[in-house]
Write a protein that holds these residues in place. Structure first.
Motif, PDB file in Angstrom:
ATOM      1  N   SER A   4       0.926  -1.193  -0.049  1.00  0.00           N
ATOM      2  CA  SER A   4      -0.053  -0.114   0.078  1.00  0.00           C
ATOM      3  C   SER A   4       1.033   1.134   0.206  1.00  0.00           C
ATOM      4  O   SER A   4       1.619   1.468   0.885  1.00  0.00           O
ATOM      5  CB  SER A   4      -1.004   0.058   1.222  1.00  0.00           C
ATOM      6  OG  SER A   4      -1.444   1.191   1.301  1.00  0.00           O
ATOM      7  N   LYS A   5       0.679   1.979  -1.041  1.00  0.00           N
ATOM      8  CA  LYS A   5       1.605   3.474  -1.157  1.00  0.00           C
ATOM      9  C   LYS A   5       1.113   4.218   0.131  1.00  0.00           C
ATOM     10  O   LYS A   5       1.696   5.287   0.241  1.00  0.00           O
ATOM     11  CB  LYS A   5       1.257   4.125  -2.486  1.00  0.00           C
ATOM     12  CG  LYS A   5       2.252   3.229  -3.797  1.00  0.00           C
ATOM     13  CD  LYS A   5       2.060   4.298  -4.782  1.00  0.00           C
ATOM     14  CE  LYS A   5       2.795   3.550  -5.939  1.00  0.00           C
ATOM     15  NZ  LYS A   5       2.617   4.528  -7.248  1.00  0.00           N
ATOM     16  N   THR A   6       0.092   4.256   0.747  1.00  0.00           N
ATOM     17  CA  THR A   6      -0.405   5.145   1.726  1.00  0.00           C
ATOM     18  C   THR A   6       0.549   5.147   2.731  1.00  0.00           C
ATOM     19  O   THR A   6       0.475   6.181   3.643  1.00  0.00           O
ATOM     20  CB  THR A   6      -1.902   4.888   2.348  1.00  0.00           C
ATOM     21  OG1 THR A   6      -1.867   3.473   2.894  1.00  0.00           O
ATOM     22  CG2 THR A   6      -2.902   4.845   1.121  1.00  0.00           C
ATOM     23  N   LYS A   7       1.157   4.047   3.065  1.00  0.00           N
ATOM     24  CA  LYS A   7       2.257   4.060   4.079  1.00  0.00           C
ATOM     25  C   LYS A   7       3.737   4.479   3.965  1.00  0.00           C
ATOM     26  O   LYS A   7       4.524   4.427   4.691  1.00  0.00           O
ATOM     27  CB  LYS A   7       2.103   2.628   4.956  1.00  0.00           C
ATOM     28  CG  LYS A   7       0.673   2.794   5.771  1.00  0.00           C
ATOM     29  CD  LYS A   7       0.722   3.707   7.037  1.00  0.00           C
ATOM     30  CE  LYS A   7      -0.693   3.478   7.713  1.00  0.00           C
ATOM     31  NZ  LYS A   7      -0.743   4.388   9.059  1.00  0.00           N
ATOM     32  N   LEU A   8       3.574   4.531   2.565  1.00  0.00           N
ATOM     33  CA  LEU A   8       5.354   4.599   2.018  1.00  0.00           C
ATOM     34  C   LEU A   8       5.586   6.120   2.188  1.00  0.00           C
ATOM     35  O   LEU A   8       4.901   6.862   1.695  1.00  0.00           O
ATOM     36  CB  LEU A   8       5.252   4.224   0.499  1.00  0.00           C
ATOM     37  CG  LEU A   8       6.659   4.655  -0.097  1.00  0.00           C
ATOM     38  CD1 LEU A   8       7.639   3.612   0.120  1.00  0.00           C
ATOM     39  CD2 LEU A   8       6.342   4.403  -1.680  1.00  0.00           C
ATOM     40  N   ASP A   9       6.647   6.257   2.954  1.00  0.00           N
ATOM     41  CA  ASP A   9       7.206   7.615   3.111  1.00  0.00           C
ATOM     42  C   ASP A   9       8.987   7.568   2.780  1.00  0.00           C
ATOM     43  O   ASP A   9       9.824   7.343   3.614  1.00  0.00           O
ATOM     44  CB  ASP A   9       7.094   7.765   4.815  1.00  0.00           C
ATOM     45  CG  ASP A   9       7.769   9.402   5.217  1.00  0.00           C
ATOM     46  OD1 ASP A   9       8.212   9.880   4.343  1.00  0.00           O
ATOM     47  OD2 ASP A   9       7.622   9.442   6.377  1.00  0.00           O
ATOM     48  N   PRO A  10       8.951   7.867   1.655  1.00  0.00           N
ATOM     49  CA  PRO A  10      10.311   7.831   1.152  1.00  0.00           C
ATOM     50  C   PRO A  10      11.156   8.852   1.755  1.00  0.00           C
ATOM     51  O   PRO A  10      12.458   8.880   1.651  1.00  0.00           O
ATOM     52  CB  PRO A  10      10.285   8.403  -0.494  1.00  0.00           C
ATOM     53  CG  PRO A  10       9.057   8.901  -0.482  1.00  0.00           C
ATOM     54  CD  PRO A  10       8.038   8.315   0.662  1.00  0.00           C
ATOM     55  N   THR A  11      10.872   9.728   2.430  1.00  0.00           N
ATOM     56  CA  THR A  11      11.644  10.804   3.059  1.00  0.00           C
ATOM     57  C   THR A  11      12.291  10.337   4.229  1.00  0.00           C
ATOM     58  O   THR A  11      12.882  11.106   4.774  1.00  0.00           O
ATOM     59  CB  THR A  11      11.002  12.068   3.190  1.00  0.00           C
ATOM     60  OG1 THR A  11       9.731  12.005   4.102  1.00  0.00           O
ATOM     61  CG2 THR A  11      10.295  12.566   1.873  1.00  0.00           C
ATOM     62  N   GLY A  12      11.347   9.552   4.954  1.00  0.00           N
ATOM     63  CA  GLY A  12      11.745   9.043   6.519  1.00  0.00           C
ATOM     64  C   GLY A  12      11.094  10.037   7.420  1.00  0.00           C
ATOM     65  O   GLY A  12      11.645   9.960   8.677  1.00  0.00           O
ATOM     66  N   SER A  13      10.385  10.837   7.112  1.00  0.00           N
ATOM     67  CA  SER A  13       9.934  11.878   8.031  1.00  0.00           C
ATOM     68  C   SER A  13       8.760  11.456   9.001  1.00  0.00           C
ATOM     69  O   SER A  13       8.671  12.170  10.241  1.00  0.00           O
ATOM     70  CB  SER A  13       9.303  13.090   7.388  1.00  0.00           C
ATOM     71  OG  SER A  13       8.147  12.634   6.579  1.00  0.00           O
ATOM     72  N   GLY A  14       8.024  10.313   8.626  1.00  0.00           N
ATOM     73  CA  GLY A  14       7.173   9.967   9.622  1.00  0.00           C
ATOM     74  C   GLY A  14       5.743  10.502   9.329  1.00  0.00           C
ATOM     75  O   GLY A  14       4.857  10.388  10.226  1.00  0.00           O
ATOM     76  N   SER A  15       5.730  11.272   8.224  1.00  0.00           N
ATOM     77  CA  SER A  15       4.400  11.939   7.942  1.00  0.00           C
ATOM     78  C   SER A  15       3.283  11.004   7.633  1.00  0.00           C
ATOM     79  O   SER A  15       2.143  11.750   7.579  1.00  0.00           O
ATOM     80  CB  SER A  15       4.836  13.166   6.817  1.00  0.00           C
ATOM     81  OG  SER A  15       5.342  12.628   5.693  1.00  0.00           O
ATOM     82  N   LYS A  16       3.679  10.203   7.167  1.00  0.00           N
ATOM     83  CA  LYS A  16       2.597   9.095   6.573  1.00  0.00           C
ATOM     84  C   LYS A  16       2.133   8.120   7.552  1.00  0.00           C
ATOM     85  O   LYS A  16       1.603   7.118   7.398  1.00  0.00           O
ATOM     86  CB  LYS A  16       2.900   8.448   5.402  1.00  0.00           C
ATOM     87  CG  LYS A  16       2.959   9.412   3.905  1.00  0.00           C
ATOM     88  CD  LYS A  16       2.738   8.813   2.681  1.00  0.00           C
ATOM     89  CE  LYS A  16       2.668   9.897   1.654  1.00  0.00           C
ATOM     90  NZ  LYS A  16       2.633   9.122   0.619  1.00  0.00           N
ATOM     91  N   GLY A  17       2.699   8.357   8.792  1.00  0.00           N
ATOM     92  CA  GLY A  17       2.249   7.188   9.915  1.00  0.00           C
ATOM     93  C   GLY A  17       2.998   6.213   9.846  1.00  0.00           C
ATOM     94  O   GLY A  17       2.903   5.282  10.918  1.00  0.00           O
ATOM     95  N   ALA A  18       4.084   5.878   9.108  1.00  0.00           N
ATOM     96  CA  ALA A  18       4.834   4.679   9.012  1.00  0.00           C
ATOM     97  C   ALA A  18       5.970   4.692   9.854  1.00  0.00           C
ATOM     98  O   ALA A  18       6.643   3.735  10.123  1.00  0.00           O
ATOM     99  CB  ALA A  18       5.330   4.462   7.681  1.00  0.00           C
ATOM    100  N   GLY A  19       6.170   5.854  10.862  1.00  0.00           N
ATOM    101  CA  GLY A  19       7.464   5.905  11.886  1.00  0.00           C
ATOM    102  C   GLY A  19       8.422   6.392  11.162  1.00  0.00           C
ATOM    103  O   GLY A  19       8.689   6.482   9.922  1.00  0.00           O
ATOM    104  N   ALA A  20       9.104   7.312  11.658  1.00  0.00           N
ATOM    105  CA  ALA A  20      10.206   8.119  11.376  1.00  0.00           C
ATOM    106  C   ALA A  20      11.765   7.456  11.449  1.00  0.00           C
ATOM    107  O   ALA A  20      11.804   6.541  12.414  1.00  0.00           O
ATOM    108  CB  ALA A  20      10.429   9.614  12.136  1.00  0.00           C
ATOM    109  N   ARG A  21      12.610   8.025  10.753  1.00  0.00           N
ATOM    110  CA  ARG A  21      13.988   7.517  10.992  1.00  0.00           C
ATOM    111  C   ARG A  21      14.882   8.833  11.342  1.00  0.00           C
ATOM    112  O   ARG A  21      14.865   9.797  10.510  1.00  0.00           O
ATOM    113  CB  ARG A  21      14.682   6.960   9.683  1.00  0.00           C
ATOM    114  CG  ARG A  21      16.002   6.399   9.523  1.00  0.00           C
ATOM    115  CD  ARG A  21      16.301   5.836   8.317  1.00  0.00           C
ATOM    116  NE  ARG A  21      17.528   5.847   8.247  1.00  0.00           N
ATOM    117  CZ  ARG A  21      18.427   4.640   8.707  1.00  0.00           C
ATOM    118  NH1 ARG A  21      17.756   3.765   9.357  1.00  0.00           N
ATOM    119  NH2 ARG A  21      19.636   4.388   8.491  1.00  0.00           N
TER     120      ARG A  21
END
Length: 81
Positions: A4-21
């Motif tokens: 699901s692309k809805t949780k893909l956060d290529p910036t690693g910011s955590g802005s899509k709820g996937a968790g930040a790096r």
């Protein structure tokens, strides 16, 4: 379950709820950074962080981050087998 692309956060910011790096750099050595309580004062800021790249004075490494309201714990990343 399918990708699901809805949780893909290529910036690693955590802005899509996937968790930040997070990335952290210090002049402290690896042993000090891995010591109990080192990141506790940043527990609120690391609450959504799932992993961290740490650049210490004697090593560069990745760690799994678990944060509660007062405690931050580092561990080895889960193995990809």
């Amino acid at each position: 379950m399918a990708f699901s692309k809805t949780k893909l956060d290529p910036t690693g910011s955590g802005s899509k709820g996937a968790g930040a790096r997070a990335i952290y750099q210090t002049t402290d050595n690896k042993a000090t950074v891995k010591g109990a309580g080192y990141f506790n004062s940043a527990a609120n800021e690391l609450a959504n962080t799932k992993s961290m790249l740490i650049i210490a004075s004697d090593a560069t490494f990745e760690a799994k981050v678990t944060a509660t309201s007062t405690t931050v714990t580092l561990a080895a990343l889960d193995a990809f087998v």
